[in-house]
Design a protein around this motif. Structure first.
Motif, PDB file in Angstrom:
ATOM      1  N   PRO A  12       0.811  -1.228   0.000  1.00  0.00           N
ATOM      2  CA  PRO A  12       0.000   0.000   0.000  1.00  0.00           C
ATOM      3  C   PRO A  12       0.844   1.278   0.000  1.00  0.00           C
ATOM      4  O   PRO A  12       0.366   2.330  -0.403  1.00  0.00           O
ATOM      5  CB  PRO A  12      -0.833  -0.104   1.276  1.00  0.00           C
ATOM      6  N   ALA A  13       2.114   1.197   0.426  1.00  0.00           N
ATOM      7  CA  ALA A  13       2.958   2.395   0.398  1.00  0.00           C
ATOM      8  C   ALA A  13       3.324   2.788  -1.030  1.00  0.00           C
ATOM      9  O   ALA A  13       3.795   3.888  -1.272  1.00  0.00           O
ATOM     10  CB  ALA A  13       4.224   2.167   1.215  1.00  0.00           C
ATOM     11  N   GLN A  14       3.092   1.869  -1.974  1.00  0.00           N
ATOM     12  CA  GLN A  14       3.358   2.178  -3.383  1.00  0.00           C
ATOM     13  C   GLN A  14       2.075   2.617  -4.091  1.00  0.00           C
ATOM     14  O   GLN A  14       1.986   2.544  -5.320  1.00  0.00           O
ATOM     15  CB  GLN A  14       3.921   0.955  -4.111  1.00  0.00           C
ATOM     16  N   MET A  15       1.056   3.047  -3.313  1.00  0.00           N
ATOM     17  CA  MET A  15      -0.273   3.256  -3.892  1.00  0.00           C
ATOM     18  C   MET A  15      -0.281   4.200  -5.091  1.00  0.00           C
ATOM     19  O   MET A  15      -0.947   3.926  -6.096  1.00  0.00           O
ATOM     20  CB  MET A  15      -1.227   3.780  -2.813  1.00  0.00           C
ATOM     21  N   LEU A  16       0.464   5.296  -5.018  1.00  0.00           N
ATOM     22  CA  LEU A  16       0.439   6.238  -6.146  1.00  0.00           C
ATOM     23  C   LEU A  16       0.967   5.573  -7.412  1.00  0.00           C
ATOM     24  O   LEU A  16       0.403   5.732  -8.496  1.00  0.00           O
ATOM     25  CB  LEU A  16       1.285   7.460  -5.824  1.00  0.00           C
ATOM     26  N   LEU A  17       2.033   4.814  -7.266  1.00  0.00           N
ATOM     27  CA  LEU A  17       2.599   4.139  -8.437  1.00  0.00           C
ATOM     28  C   LEU A  17       1.626   3.082  -8.953  1.00  0.00           C
ATOM     29  O   LEU A  17       1.467   2.903 -10.157  1.00  0.00           O
ATOM     30  CB  LEU A  17       3.951   3.504  -8.076  1.00  0.00           C
ATOM     31  N   ILE A  18       0.960   2.382  -8.030  1.00  0.00           N
ATOM     32  CA  ILE A  18      -0.027   1.378  -8.446  1.00  0.00           C
ATOM     33  C   ILE A  18      -1.158   2.055  -9.220  1.00  0.00           C
ATOM     34  O   ILE A  18      -1.561   1.594 -10.293  1.00  0.00           O
ATOM     35  CB  ILE A  18      -0.600   0.627  -7.217  1.00  0.00           C
TER      36      ILE A  18
END
Ligand SMILES: Cc1cc2nc3c(=O)[nH]c(=O)nc-3n(C[C@H](O)[C@H](O)[C@H](O)COP(=O)(O)O)c2cc1C
Ligand code: SF4
Ligand code: FES
Lengths: 233, 445
Positions: A142-148
């Motif tokens: 979830p810490a990669q949410m923007l990239l996801i």
């Protein structure tokens, strides 16, 4: 239990005596009547009174569904459910498990919509296998949410609701949290690109930046697009 | 990728030219700016790149490196002018399993290309500065956050980081120091507020971009809850120069209270240009670097600091370009933008444009941000239309003071500057009696 409380618990009737003492104290306390509204009572600084959604003088709801309040509420008593600003799909605060579904329904009822809501159930089906690969490549983090979200938009052209739900399910991040992130950044969108977007595709600034630069140049009496010309004439 | 997807947009092509500056002015930031290929590591190393990192690691060590930066007097170039070394010391003083170093290269002001110019022309200066910062605070991971729209910046940095890693200036056990520094570029996009440090960290965590209350400052509790040093790219680019040439040499440049140079973008009726200016240079001298005004035009005002900048009168031309002097005059250094406003401009309209932009970019988290800036924009709009209410003067004053007093982040505080500085220096232009008659058909805004 420490030693002291343990010893106290051995004295019979101590609890009853304590309770009665409080009752008697309250009983003989002077009675107070506050003549509201002539006299206003003192309110603790953290009191927010009765929670209410307000409208501004133009008739638009002041709440912008940022979920700050729901996020802050320690006992999760604030739940917001409703249609997004374009009336296309539901957002609500809450964990993605079945309990969340029930709250979603209750939110629907409270906002006066039929259950199940046709606007809510008739999303176009999307093939989510591509999304699963994306989630895999980001380790469901979830810490990669923007990239996801950016990768999802690159794959589908926009962020379909079904995809957001899947991301929530797989990363464990709450749907509302994801919606809150996606709705903040102006390059992320919830519907296929419109003609306006395509016309803007040759532009390199966000729309609000473009209109700011145009207005700035107009106010300065410069031709638009003068940026980049050398200052030495 | 579909057409119209933001990620597929072409790069922001406009590049602003560098202005010629007096030979006596030091070239600290743009010393290597004329390199034929800014991403050629060998050429950059011949010009002194990574000497600073080598000296910091081999000769000084972490503590003495921070002490050197402290005695140089280097202040943050991101706008607030906070002493860089103090931020680093705070991060070091906090026990934590990890620390992070972040270069803020977002460049929020859409009309100012200073940071982007530096990033494209000398990516190694930022890579080296950030590596020194990471080494000094004991961070093993470092990020350079830039605008995703600037694909040329992203590419230049990716190349520079790759080459520096291959040469052993980054990666595991940097120059035999026993410390790792892994660096990566993080392209972000989609909001003005991304320039604010706590918002930038939120974006790096994949969250909604709303600022956090400070304190705790990011240096105490930042990325993923760990002590994080966020520095502007110009701040970081000055670091290798200081380590290489000594703190005393740096302290001798610029203004005694804020030494060194900054990049300034001049926006004049005749065109734009970027220059490296020693802090403390009088505003008038900075403006003289650009084109003179068109014939028959006279200087009306100078907008200093970007969209949330202050409007200064021609009488303020001898104000030194420093953090403190500009704040005292009612403007701020901000993005490094200086806009020359000639007498054709309707100042109320200009203040309206600025205030509306600040209001529309406010994040919505706090009441001064969500409602305060909106009310201020409405108030200016009433003036633009010549429909100001008799109470508007007092209301505007109170509103601005309340916003400043209750703001959550600096954006709201600064967003009041165009209006308050306009009222302070150009009250007669804001007087409704002097405004054109409102058109009869126009509905009040
Ligand atoms: C609205 C707003 C926008 C900002 N934009 C930027 C920016 O574009 N670049 C930047 O370096 N700092 C920006 N800042 C300042 C950062 O919050 C932060 O103070 C800075 O990056 C710290 O670096 P420094 O200590 O080297 O100045 C902005 C602050 C605010 C309130
Ligand atoms: S969602 Fe945001 S705007 Fe709406 S009531 Fe909660 S805090 Fe206020
Ligand atoms: S811009 Fe919203 S809190 Fe500062």
């Amino acid at each position: 239990m420490n030693d002291e409380t343990f010893l106290m618990s051995l004295i019979p009737g101590l609890g009853i005596a304590k309770g009665m003492a409080l009752t008697l104290h309250r009983f003989f306390e002077p009675k107070v009547t506050i003549k509201y509204p002539e006299v206003t009572s003192e309110i603790i600084p953290k009191s927010r009174g009765r929670l209410q959604l307000l409208y501004d003088e133009w008739g638009s709801l002041k709440c912008e569904t940022c979920f700050q309040c729901a996020q802050a509420c320690p006992i999760e008593c604030i739940d917001m459910g409703g249609m997004d600003t374009r009336g296309r799909f539901h957002v609500h605060w809450g964990p993605p498990e079945t309990y969340g579904e029930r709250r979603e329904e209750s939110a629907l009822r409270r906002s006066g919509r039929p259950v199940p809501d046709p606007a809510f159930v008739t999303f176009a089906a999307v093939d989510l296998s591509g999304l699963d690969a994306i989630l895999e490549s980001f380790d469901h983090d979830p810490a990669q949410m923007l990239l996801i979200l950016e990768a999802t938009q690159a794959a589908y052209g926009y962020l379909p609701v079904a995809a957001l739900k899947r991301i929530s399910e797989k990363t464990g991040a709450w749907y509302a949290m994801i919606y809150g992130t996606a709705s903040f950044y102006s390059h992320l969108r919830f519907e296929p690109a419109q003609a306006v977007h395509q016309a803007a595709a040759v532009d390199v600034h966000r729309p609000s930046e473009t209109s700011y630069l145009t207005a700035l140049d107009a106010a300065l009496g410069r031709d638009a697009g003068q940026l980049g010309q050398p200052a030495r004439a | 990728m579909t057409p119209g997807s933001w990620a597929s947009r072409p790069e922001r092509k406009e590049m602003v030219e560098l202005l010629a500056t007096p030979a006596a002015w030091p070239a600290i930031l743009l010393g290597r700016a004329q390199a034929a290929d800014p991403t050629d590591l060998d050429a950059a190393v011949r010009d002194g790149a990574f000497d600073g990192l080598r000296r910091a690691i081999r000769d000084l060590g972490a503590t003495a490196t921070i002490a050197e930066i402290a005695s140089s007097g280097l202040r943050g170039r991101g706008g607030a002018g906070y002493p860089a070394a103090e931020k680093w010391r705070t991060a070091v003083s906090i026990e934590a399993p990890r620390r992070y170093a972040v270069a803020n290269g977002y460049g929020a002001d859409p009309a100012c290309h200073t940071d982007r110019t530096l990033l494209v022309r000398d990516p190694f200066a930022i890579v080296e500065g950030l590596a020194i910062a990471a080494f000094a605070i004991g961070a093993s991971e470092a990020f350079i956050a830039v605008r995703a729209e600037d694909t040329d910046v992203v590419a230049a940095l990716a190349t520079a980081i790759g080459e520096a890693t291959e040469a052993g200036f980054l990666g595991p056990d940097v120059l035999g120091s026993g410390r790792d520094v892994f660096m990566s570029v993080r392209p972000v996009q989609g909001a003005y507020m991304l320039g604010e440090e706590t918002v930038l960290l939120k974006a790096l965590e994949g969250k909604r971009g709303q600022p956090e209350q400070r304190p705790p400052y990011p240096a105490q509790r930042g990325l993923l809850g760990m002590p994080t040093v966020v520095n502007n790219v110009q701040t970081l680019a000055a670091v290798p120069w200081i380590i290489r040439n000594g703190a005393a040499a740096f302290a001798a440049t610029g203004d005694p209270a804020s030494p060194g140079t900054v990049l300034v973008q001049l926006r004049t009726p005749g065109g734009d240009g970027i220059a490296e200016v020693p802090l403390g240079t009088p505003l008038g001298e900075v403006i003289a670097l650009g084109a003179s005004l068109p014939a028959g035009r006279s200087l009306q005002a100078i907008l200093v600091g970007g969209p949330s900048g202050g409007l200064l009168p021609p009488a303020a031309l001898d104000t030194p370009y420093t953090f403190a002097a500009l704040r005292a005059a009612g403007a701020h250094l901000g993005s490094g933008s200086i806009v020359v406003v000639d007498d054709r401009t309707d100042l109320v309209e200009l203040v309206g444009v600025l205030t509306r932009f600040c209001s529309s970019e406010a994040c919505g988290k706090s009441i001064p941000c969500r409602i305060g800036t909106k009310r201020l924009a409405e108030l200016v709009a009433r003036r633009e239309d010549g429909l100001a209410r008799p109470t508007d003067d007092v209301l505007g004053q109170d509103l601005a003071a309340d916003i400043v007093a209750s703001a959550l982040c600096d954006h709201e505080r600064l967003a009041t500057l165009p209006y308050t500085s306009g009222m302070r220096y150009f009250a007669s232009a804001f007087d409704c009696a002097s405004r054109p008659e409102p058109a009869a058909t126009e509905a009040p805004r």
